[in-house]
Every structure is written in C-alpha cells, then in structure tokens.
Write an enzyme that holds these catalytic residues in place. Sequence first.
Site, PDB file in Angstrom:
ATOM      1  N   GLU A  98       0.911  -1.489   0.035  1.00  0.00           N
ATOM      2  CA  GLU A  98      -0.271   0.307   0.082  1.00  0.00           C
ATOM      3  C   GLU A  98       0.717   1.548   0.159  1.00  0.00           C
ATOM      4  O   GLU A  98       2.522   1.581   0.986  1.00  0.00           O
ATOM      5  CB  GLU A  98      -0.566  -0.289   1.064  1.00  0.00           C
ATOM      6  CG  GLU A  98      -1.003   1.202   2.035  1.00  0.00           C
ATOM      7  CD  GLU A  98      -1.694   0.845   3.202  1.00  0.00           C
ATOM      8  OE1 GLU A  98      -1.829   0.064   3.972  1.00  0.00           O
ATOM      9  OE2 GLU A  98      -1.910   1.702   4.122  1.00  0.00           O
ATOM     10  N   HIS A 146      -2.307  -6.370  10.775  1.00  0.00           N
ATOM     11  CA  HIS A 146      -3.143  -6.670  10.346  1.00  0.00           C
ATOM     12  C   HIS A 146      -3.407  -8.094  11.488  1.00  0.00           C
ATOM     13  O   HIS A 146      -3.150  -9.200  10.873  1.00  0.00           O
ATOM     14  CB  HIS A 146      -2.814  -7.272   9.552  1.00  0.00           C
ATOM     15  CG  HIS A 146      -3.151  -6.443   8.090  1.00  0.00           C
ATOM     16  ND1 HIS A 146      -2.969  -6.174   6.828  1.00  0.00           N
ATOM     17  CD2 HIS A 146      -3.707  -4.805   8.355  1.00  0.00           C
ATOM     18  CE1 HIS A 146      -3.044  -4.595   6.272  1.00  0.00           C
ATOM     19  NE2 HIS A 146      -3.913  -3.818   7.565  1.00  0.00           N
ATOM     20  N   ASN A 158      -5.424  -5.917   3.600  1.00  0.00           N
ATOM     21  CA  ASN A 158      -5.592  -5.747   4.045  1.00  0.00           C
ATOM     22  C   ASN A 158      -7.149  -7.010   4.120  1.00  0.00           C
ATOM     23  O   ASN A 158      -7.786  -6.100   3.665  1.00  0.00           O
ATOM     24  CB  ASN A 158      -6.006  -4.459   3.557  1.00  0.00           C
ATOM     25  CG  ASN A 158      -5.024  -3.931   3.694  1.00  0.00           C
ATOM     26  OD1 ASN A 158      -5.022  -3.858   2.251  1.00  0.00           O
ATOM     27  ND2 ASN A 158      -4.166  -2.835   3.693  1.00  0.00           N
TER      28      ASN A 158
HETATM   29  P1  FDA Z   1     -11.842  -5.616  16.092  1.00  0.00           P
HETATM   30  O1  FDA Z   1     -10.311  -6.022  16.341  1.00  0.00           O
HETATM   31  O2  FDA Z   1     -11.845  -4.792  14.962  1.00  0.00           O
HETATM   32  O3  FDA Z   1     -12.789  -5.704  16.926  1.00  0.00           O
HETATM   33  C1  FDA Z   1     -12.307  -6.816  18.273  1.00  0.00           C
HETATM   34  C2  FDA Z   1     -13.688  -5.365  19.064  1.00  0.00           C
HETATM   35  O4  FDA Z   1     -13.568  -6.254  20.815  1.00  0.00           O
HETATM   36  C3  FDA Z   1     -12.805  -4.555  19.814  1.00  0.00           C
HETATM   37  O5  FDA Z   1     -13.181  -3.136  19.933  1.00  0.00           O
HETATM   38  C4  FDA Z   1     -12.150  -4.261  21.138  1.00  0.00           C
HETATM   39  O6  FDA Z   1     -12.428  -3.579  21.899  1.00  0.00           O
HETATM   40  C5  FDA Z   1     -12.876  -5.418  21.435  1.00  0.00           C
HETATM   41  N1  FDA Z   1     -12.433  -6.778  22.199  1.00  0.00           N
HETATM   42  C6  FDA Z   1     -11.748  -7.174  22.802  1.00  0.00           C
HETATM   43  N2  FDA Z   1     -11.676  -7.755  23.693  1.00  0.00           N
HETATM   44  C7  FDA Z   1     -12.274  -7.678  24.332  1.00  0.00           C
HETATM   45  C8  FDA Z   1     -13.087  -8.746  25.587  1.00  0.00           C
HETATM   46  N3  FDA Z   1     -12.620  -9.464  26.504  1.00  0.00           N
HETATM   47  N4  FDA Z   1     -13.841  -8.375  26.353  1.00  0.00           N
HETATM   48  C9  FDA Z   1     -14.839  -6.349  25.689  1.00  0.00           C
HETATM   49  N5  FDA Z   1     -14.706  -6.624  23.915  1.00  0.00           N
HETATM   50  C10 FDA Z   1     -13.335  -6.674  23.642  1.00  0.00           C
HETATM   51  N6  FDA Z   1      -7.429  -3.807   7.625  1.00  0.00           N
HETATM   52  C11 FDA Z   1      -8.323  -3.813   6.570  1.00  0.00           C
HETATM   53  O7  FDA Z   1      -8.872  -4.559   5.356  1.00  0.00           O
HETATM   54  N7  FDA Z   1      -7.375  -2.017   5.551  1.00  0.00           N
HETATM   55  C12 FDA Z   1      -7.050  -1.278   6.506  1.00  0.00           C
HETATM   56  O8  FDA Z   1      -6.883  -0.020   5.746  1.00  0.00           O
HETATM   57  C13 FDA Z   1      -6.625  -1.529   7.543  1.00  0.00           C
HETATM   58  N8  FDA Z   1      -5.900  -0.545   8.224  1.00  0.00           N
HETATM   59  C14 FDA Z   1      -5.678  -0.552   9.902  1.00  0.00           C
HETATM   60  C15 FDA Z   1      -4.871   0.416   9.947  1.00  0.00           C
HETATM   61  C16 FDA Z   1      -5.123   0.512  11.520  1.00  0.00           C
HETATM   62  C17 FDA Z   1      -3.854   1.647  12.342  1.00  0.00           C
HETATM   63  C18 FDA Z   1      -5.651  -0.684  12.469  1.00  0.00           C
HETATM   64  C19 FDA Z   1      -5.158  -1.134  13.764  1.00  0.00           C
HETATM   65  C20 FDA Z   1      -5.971  -1.728  12.030  1.00  0.00           C
HETATM   66  C21 FDA Z   1      -6.021  -1.650  10.328  1.00  0.00           C
HETATM   67  N9  FDA Z   1      -6.674  -2.533   9.736  1.00  0.00           N
HETATM   68  C22 FDA Z   1      -6.786  -2.447   8.211  1.00  0.00           C
HETATM   69  C23 FDA Z   1      -7.223  -4.051  10.111  1.00  0.00           C
HETATM   70  C24 FDA Z   1      -8.385  -4.575  10.799  1.00  0.00           C
HETATM   71  O9  FDA Z   1      -8.617  -2.673  10.816  1.00  0.00           O
HETATM   72  C25 FDA Z   1      -8.352  -5.251  11.353  1.00  0.00           C
HETATM   73  O10 FDA Z   1      -8.040  -6.489  10.479  1.00  0.00           O
HETATM   74  C26 FDA Z   1     -10.241  -5.440  11.319  1.00  0.00           C
HETATM   75  O11 FDA Z   1     -10.856  -4.576  12.676  1.00  0.00           O
HETATM   76  C27 FDA Z   1     -10.108  -7.223  12.260  1.00  0.00           C
HETATM   77  O12 FDA Z   1     -11.978  -7.581  12.755  1.00  0.00           O
HETATM   78  P2  FDA Z   1     -12.260  -8.133  14.110  1.00  0.00           P
HETATM   79  O13 FDA Z   1     -13.631  -8.279  13.501  1.00  0.00           O
HETATM   80  O14 FDA Z   1     -11.461  -9.274  14.209  1.00  0.00           O
HETATM   81  O15 FDA Z   1     -11.950  -7.281  15.355  1.00  0.00           O
END
Ligand code: FDA
Length: 502
Positions: free
Chosen positions: A356, A441, A479
């Site tokens: 990217e 990721h 991504n």
């Molecule tokens: P995700 O992590 O989104 O959600 C999990 C949720 O559960 C969170 O809100 C967390 O607080 C909550 N949680 C965790 N443990 C818990 C508990 N014990 N009790 C209650 N709540 C709890 N991907 C992409 O496709 N394009 C992109 O441009 C980007 N860019 C990017 C930038 C940055 C800075 C980051 C950090 C990440 C990306 N990503 C990305 C990755 C993408 O955001 C990521 O893969 C997904 O959000 C993952 O989705 P999930 O559903 O797995 O969980």
Amino acid sequence: PLPEYAPAVVVGTGYGAAVTALRLGEAGIPTLMLEMGKLWTTPGADGKVFCPMLNPDERAMWFKDRTEAPLASFLWLDLANRDIGRYAGVLDRVNFGDMAVYLGRGVGGGSLVNGAMAVTPKRSYFEEILPRVDAAEMYGKYFPRANAALGVNVVDPGWFETCRSYQYARVSRKAAGRAGFGTVFVPSVYDMDYLRREEAGEVPRSADASEVIYGNNHGKRSLDKSYLAAALGTGKVTIETLREVREILHQPDGTYTLVVREIDEHGTVLGTRHVNTRYLFLGAGSVGSTELLVRARDTGRLPGLGEAVGRGWGTNGNVMCGRANHVWDTTGSLQSGMPALGIDNWADPVHPAFAEIAPVPAGLETWVSLYLAITKNPERGHFTYDAASDSAKLHWTASQGQPSIDAAKALFDKVNRANRTIYRYDLFGDTRAFENRFTYHPLGGLVLGEATDDYGRVKGYRNLYVTDGSLIPGSTGVNPFVTITALAERNIERVLAEDLRG
Ligand code: FDA
C-alpha cells in the site's frame, strides 16, 4: 445496568461481531454486544470526537502515558509522540516482546482507526489459505454482500490525477513504474466524494487533516455508521460499552456465564458482573478472542478446548519502509490519510507483495514515500496463557519477521535502483530501513477448520462461535477487513439456519 441474561451475546463490536449482531437481530434474536472500549459520539472540549493526529491527547490511546505511533521518529527525532493522560482512548498497541499489535478500541473496533482500505483478496490466494471454504460461494455471494454493506467506494480516477491529496501516491506510482511495477486503485470505506469536497474547502477536513490512526471526525464509514447502525435498527440489538469480558464459564445446562468487568473512561473498575447466555459469539478480534479461549482452556473453565486454540497466528506479512525522494519529486504537504493506491507484485513467484502506498500526513513536505507492504510470510506464532498476568502471551521472534523484510526488500531495492533513490533510515527509532516489529493485521489464533469447525463453531462446545479475524490463518494477502466481514457473513448464515432457527 447490564442485563443478567440475553439469548445471544456477541463479545466485541468489530467486523465479525457487527456482521453477526446484524444478522441475529434481523432474525429476531435479542442480542447483547459487550464492548470494552467506549462509544465514540461525544465531542471533547475542542468540539471534536477524536483528537488531532498531529497533536494527540488522552483520546488517542488505550490507557497509555505516551502515544506509541508507528512512525517512531523523523530525522531520528521523536516528533510524533506526546505524553498523554491514561484514558479509554481509541487506539491500542499491545506489546508482546518482539511483536506489537495495533488494535482499535471502541464501538466499531478496528474500523475506528484503520486506513479504510477495503480489498477483496485474490481468489487464488483465498483458495490457498482457506481451501475448505467454497470460493465460488464467497466470490459470488458473500464478498459482494460485505462490500455493499460496508459502503465500499473507489476514488474517481480523473480527480485522482489532478488532486493535491494524492500527489504522494502519484509520485510513488511513477517510481514504481520506472522499476516495472504496476499499481492498482484500492477500494475504500472512506467517502471519496467527501474527500474531494475536503480538498475544495467545502466541508471540515478529516482525511486531509491527517486524521486516521486516532480516529476520523468525518468521512469514514466506520462500522458504527454501517453494520452496527443497521443492527441497532433491528430493535433487537443492544450495545454495552466499557464492559470487558474476562472469563467464560460453561454451565451444566449448556448455557454460558460471562464474567464481565465494568470500568469507567479513566480505568476505574466499577465492578464485576455476570451475564448468562445460550448462544455465545466471540468477536473480540484475533488477540481478544484468542486470549479468552486460551485463558478458558488453561484455567480449566473450558477444559474441552483443544490444542489448536491459540495457534496459527500471523502478521499478514506486514512490513513498513520509506524511500527518500529526490528534492524535485515533492509528495506535497497535503496528503489524504486514506491510501488509494497499492503496488501489486503478488504474482512474483519468489517474493509476493502487495504494498500500500501510505501517506506521511505530517502537514509539511517530507520527501518520503512510505509503504506498508503485505507479504507472504509463512511464519506463524502462537499464544499461551500466563497465569501471573492472567493474560495470553504471544510467541513470535524477530527472526520470524525476516521473510517479510526479504520480500519488501526485493521489491523496493528494484524501485530504488530504477530511480537512483535510497531508503529512509530515520523513521523507526533507530537506523533500520524496514519496520516489522508491529502489525496492523493480526490474524489467526482460532483458525477455521482447526480450533473451530468449517463455520466457526468452537470444537468441543455447542453454541460457542468465533466470528472475527482469529479464524483466518495468519495471512490473507491484502488488508483483511473485507475478508473478515465476508467470512462472518457466510458463517452466521449457516449457523442461523442450522443452530438457531431450529
Ligand atoms: P476488531 O479488532 O475490529 O474488533 C474487536 C473488538 O473487540 C474491539 O472493539 C475490542 O475493543 C473488543 N474487545 C476485545 N476484547 C474484548 C473483551 N474481552 N471484552 C469486550 N470487548 C473486547 N484492515 C483493512 O482491511 N484495511 C485497512 O486499511 C486497515 N488499516 C488498519 C490500520 C490500523 C491502524 C489498524 C490498527 C488496523 C488496520 N486494519 C486494516 C486491520 C483491521 O482494522 C482489522 O483487521 C479488523 O478491525 C479486525 O476485525 P475483527 O472483527 O477481527 O476485530
């Protein structure tokens, strides 16, 4: 107050969780979502919900004393980071020895902090990583469904060629082209028409005001505006915030009891509550859901969980690097925080990479071209339970990141040679050119078909499901959130039909 019982509970509010809650709600099933982060709708003293990227405050990070930005330095100076108060901020960085994982915290999970790049994986690679999933069904039905519900759009190619916001991307495209590499437009969940109006000065700036990792005040179709809004619209879904699920207990009648820790925005523990449910869906993300099940297995709460729980974790081959442009090749002081182009070298037989073209939204000319490369790194880590800290520990060593570096180096050495340019050695805190000590990721830990059956049902237990990125075995080649969303759509459709409607 937290209800004592809900027919279905979804842990987390990220992609997998949001899809699951919407489809449960549509099916008429009362569903409670438990999210450890906060709801990001109330403006702070500055009138904004999220803090400025270039002058971050307590809203930036999840209970840290200082921000921990991925670009640690500029000319070796720590210009990016600031001391902040400890608060339930939106971006977390979980530091596990040789690997740090960035995560979103709040209603919407990663969608609140990510770069909005909405990329459907190459079909051949999807078939390689998840061979037991019907690819025809995924590409015919679930990827289109996910893209539509997420609100994916693409930058207008005509505007792209002339705008200021993507001068940095055009400069990188030119450099890649000189080395024989092609670029592709990357679809986005950022509203590209809003971005056009930002640049024109017609609306408040967000992507053009450097906003991304600490949240966007405008323009982004994060999950709270798409899936979660629709889920709440069913009237069957409720979201409880600042509630962290700590433990999962299995009752003799087959139901589950969750031990939930309630906190306030400053981290004060308000109490511990129990919530009972019949159907439990884990959508806490790769690190969160994996930790819950590793802890449940190793503390004896869910002794039927097998060895596959905690395994098959990867970084999606993430590695970041910067190139120094010639002084006449300016990338511009105005840079959209939302990437729009990628260098597609996935067909390379030795070093496949999808890089990217990332912004350096510093608000001034930096002469840097920055990249986040996704590479095909075969190395996998695993989690174990650490009783002393009551948390899961990731086992990943620096040497496991080397294949990512090798792939990025193969690509960017060619780009540098063709352009007579060099790497930047001042961006990552020391003199390294490649940064792979963090990932955006995280994927895997509860891999589909291993820790779960082929639809996310946890092996060894009934009515316990995994919905999120932990299902994907460490890599998806692009991504990941579109893959996570589409897979969750597929799995919940099957689970609703077979397990809940009956
Ligand atoms: P995700 O992590 O989104 O959600 C999990 C949720 O559960 C969170 O809100 C967390 O607080 C909550 N949680 C965790 N443990 C818990 C508990 N014990 N009790 C209650 N709540 C709890 N991907 C992409 O496709 N394009 C992109 O441009 C980007 N860019 C990017 C930038 C940055 C800075 C980051 C950090 C990440 C990306 N990503 C990305 C990755 C993408 O955001 C990521 O893969 C997904 O959000 C993952 O989705 P999930 O559903 O797995 O969980």
